[in-house]
Design a protein around this motif. Sequence first.
Motif, PDB file in Angstrom:
ATOM      1  N   SER A  69       0.819  -1.210   0.000  1.00 38.29           N
ATOM      2  CA  SER A  69       0.000   0.000   0.000  1.00 38.29           C
ATOM      3  C   SER A  69       0.855   1.263   0.000  1.00 38.29           C
ATOM      4  CB  SER A  69      -0.913   0.008   1.231  1.00 38.29           C
ATOM      5  OG  SER A  69      -1.592   1.252   1.349  1.00 38.29           O
ATOM      6  N   ASP A  70       0.423   2.270  -0.765  1.00 35.32           N
ATOM      7  CA  ASP A  70       1.110   3.557  -0.805  1.00 35.32           C
ATOM      8  C   ASP A  70       0.829   4.395   0.436  1.00 35.32           C
ATOM      9  OD1 ASP A  70       2.232   3.028  -3.268  1.00 35.32           O
ATOM     10  OD2 ASP A  70       0.535   3.893  -4.381  1.00 35.32           O
ATOM     11  N   LYS A  71      -0.124   3.951   1.251  1.00 37.32           N
ATOM     12  CA  LYS A  71      -0.525   4.736   2.416  1.00 37.32           C
ATOM     13  C   LYS A  71       0.343   4.470   3.643  1.00 37.32           C
ATOM     14  CE  LYS A  71      -5.373   4.906   0.928  1.00 37.32           C
ATOM     15  NZ  LYS A  71      -6.772   4.585   1.292  1.00 37.32           N
TER      16      LYS A  71
ATOM     17  N   SER B  45       3.429   4.547   6.147  1.00 37.49           N
ATOM     18  CA  SER B  45       4.530   5.462   6.444  1.00 37.49           C
ATOM     19  C   SER B  45       5.853   4.723   6.347  1.00 37.49           C
ATOM     20  CB  SER B  45       4.366   6.044   7.851  1.00 37.49           C
ATOM     21  OG  SER B  45       4.538   5.017   8.829  1.00 37.49           O
TER      22      SER B  45
END
Length: 528
Positions: free
Chosen positions: A211-213, A215
């Motif tokens: 996921s790009d979300k 951190s």
Amino acid sequence: MADVAFELASKLIEKLSSIAYDEICLVWGVKADLQKLGRTMSAIKAVLLDAEEKQAHNKELRSHQIKGIRERLDELKLIRLYLIFSLSIDHHGRNHDDHHSSVKNMMMRENMTHSFVRPSEVIGRDSEKKEIVDLLLQQGDNRSGNNKNVFVIPIVGIRGLGKTTLAKLLYNDERVVRNFELRTWVYVSVEFDIIRLTKEILCSALDTEISDKLSIDQLQGKLRDALKDKKFLLVLDDVWIDDRVKWSEFRDVLIEGAKLGSKILVTTRNISVASVMGTVRTYINLKGLSYEHCLSLFVKCAFVEDDEKKHPNPFEGKDIVRKCGGAPLAGMFGYYSLDLIYCWMAHGILQPRDHENLELEDVGNLYFKELWERSFFEHVELVDYHYNLSYRISMHDLIHDLVQSLAEGELSIVNSSTENISENVRHLPVLELCPNGSTMLRKLNKVRTLTARGIIIDESFFHTCLSRFKYLRMLGLFDLSLKGLPSSIGTLKHLRYLDLAGNDEIKKLPNTICKLQSLQSLGLLGCE
């Protein structure tokens, strides 16, 4: 040359003023780039217009202007990529940072590598493969903490030597495959993007999209978990970073909890990268292929499958093969590192702006070190040069030929078969005197560099050079058995570097040497 460049600049500015300019500007985000391009070309045009006029009267200003042109030309490449990318996608809703990131991603994808190779297509490298396989199969030492659990093995060499191909061969070797629980291949490139690298390693280790979300902390936590208690092989291809702190932080995430015997294989062009990243006793310094292997590779690439059998002795390709894999020529026409640095000084190449507290010689040493670390020189050897330590350097034939092609028209090497020399030549290495040498030299008046080594020269040669080459910046007369210099040497008002090394019969210099008002360096090694 200036006329051609001036015409090119004029044409580009004219194009930027055309109807097409207004149409292209309809694409979001491009107008500012085109305006910047227009300003850049206008500046180049202005400098070219008065370059010749200012050459004789204001050389320092001209040097800064030309340096500015080089920097602006570098910007043009990025602007061009912006334009290509802008015209190929819909920019609605895209901000400038996304646009810049997309262009960088496009540039990286053009060079991205993968791990597959057919072993039958790889020629040579048997000894290097054996050496590295032995390192990969070593179990390491768990008595000294986690740092000894993971070895980093750098492969160093200039572009085109086959570093990536060798890494692919190792990555797919059956013994290596059996030895590691997890294998991952990542293309790094110039920008060491920790977030991208972490995601790609994770994606390979978990065999799933990431996921790009997440951190960076979440990504690194997942990476530690994915590698924990596993014996892994990670290939980092085409690494440029030599920031020890940044690498150490990333390495610590990789090795935390890793099983004994894990390895990281790195390919790079830079020795400094290998020094920062490597943990083995030494890095693998990749050399050129043997002539026989080069010839086999040429035949395989030049002919379609099975057709090479019809050409058992490909004479046409042998010269090409010698250029690619033969012994390198002496670098910089036989210069040693000291000669090279003084030459750079004489031609105003060294820029002390970023090193204000250093002498020019020290700046030159930094330049030399940078070229060496980036594998520009293929062989560097510390030698005794007239009782002084210096580096004797050589470069690969391909780089040597590239330098010569870039200097075409300004460089002419004189030997016994030379029949003509361009009147525009500026750099003149004399390897041998030709029968009508003095006659050809009389036609020249733009020469800035003249060097000769180990040949016999007569008074007519000296007289011609000193009377015609009024703008000489460098004069190198090495090992010529000279007994002295003519008094006319004092007429070379622009001479910055005079080297008489190896002329052991020279006992004194003429008083006119004091008239060389621009002289920066005087080399008298080996003179009495």
